[in-house]
Design a protein around this motif. Structure first.
Motif, PDB file in Angstrom:
ATOM      1  N   PRO A 118       0.749  -1.216   0.127  1.00  7.41           N
ATOM      2  CA  PRO A 118      -0.038  -0.017   0.009  1.00  7.41           C
ATOM      3  C   PRO A 118       0.839   1.377  -0.075  1.00  7.41           C
ATOM      4  O   PRO A 118       0.459   2.384  -0.475  1.00  7.41           O
ATOM      5  N   LYS A 121       1.381   2.504  -3.552  1.00  5.27           N
ATOM      6  CA  LYS A 121       0.427   2.786  -4.508  1.00  5.27           C
ATOM      7  C   LYS A 121       0.391   3.977  -4.997  1.00  5.27           C
ATOM      8  O   LYS A 121       0.217   4.315  -6.369  1.00  5.27           O
ATOM      9  N   ASN A 142      -8.163   0.344  -9.748  1.00  8.66           N
ATOM     10  CA  ASN A 142      -7.798   0.427  -8.369  1.00  8.66           C
ATOM     11  C   ASN A 142      -8.153  -0.926  -7.795  1.00  8.66           C
ATOM     12  O   ASN A 142      -7.129  -1.303  -6.939  1.00  8.66           O
ATOM     13  N   MET A 149      -1.725  -6.210  -4.293  1.00  5.16           N
ATOM     14  CA  MET A 149      -0.963  -5.826  -3.191  1.00  5.16           C
ATOM     15  C   MET A 149      -0.971  -6.829  -2.094  1.00  5.16           C
ATOM     16  O   MET A 149      -1.801  -7.710  -1.801  1.00  5.16           O
TER      17      MET A 149
END
Length: 150
Positions: A118, A121, A142, A149
């Motif tokens: 994250p 990102k 997204n 992830m």
């Protein structure tokens, strides 16, 4: 043939066929495309990518109108549904999740990131979004990235 010419030709056909709801939808789309072209600061003709973005924006706004219309206003809902179907004829095909995943993988390789977290990102999205702009829904992009992830 530009998107404006395509929409104009379809509108002429709708007028000849006396298909008022379709003609009205095409008229709105044509106005949106022309307004975008007029508002451009460099005064160049609208590109295919820009035209596709305008069409997608019109679909999104009309979808919102459809969803926010009161339940007892079938006339508004029906009109919005017709417009959405007309607009979708001129919208580009969105990328599938597999295609998006391939682009995400190439971006990860480009950024030398083996296992995205994250924290990465923002860095990933900054490189990824320009590559899929107008070709894929941001929510889907997204979701695909989030699923990759750790």
């Amino acid at each position: 043939m530009s998107k404006i010419d395509e929409v104009r030709a379809a509108m002429v056909e709708a007028m000849k066929a006396k298909d008022k709801p379709r003609k009205d939808g095409l008229s709105m789309l044509l106005a949106a495309l022309k307004n975008f072209e007029i508002d451009k600061k460099d005064h160049t003709p609208i590109t295919e990518e820009e035209a596709n973005a305008v069409v997608k924006k019109e679909i999104r706004q009309t979808q919102e109108t459809y969803e926010l219309a009161p339940a007892d206003r079938d006339d508004i809902r029906e009109e919005a549904a017709i417009r959405i179907s007309v607009f979708k004829e001129f919208a580009p095909e969105d990328m599938g999740e597999d295609q998006i995943r391939e682009i995400v993988i190439s971006v990860l390789a480009e950024l030398s990131i083996e296992t995205p977290t994250p924290a990465d990102k923002g860095k990933i999205m900054k490189v990824l979004m320009p590559k899929v702009k107008g070709k894929a829904d941001g929510k889907v992009v997204n979701e695909v990235l989030a699923s990759m992830m750790k």
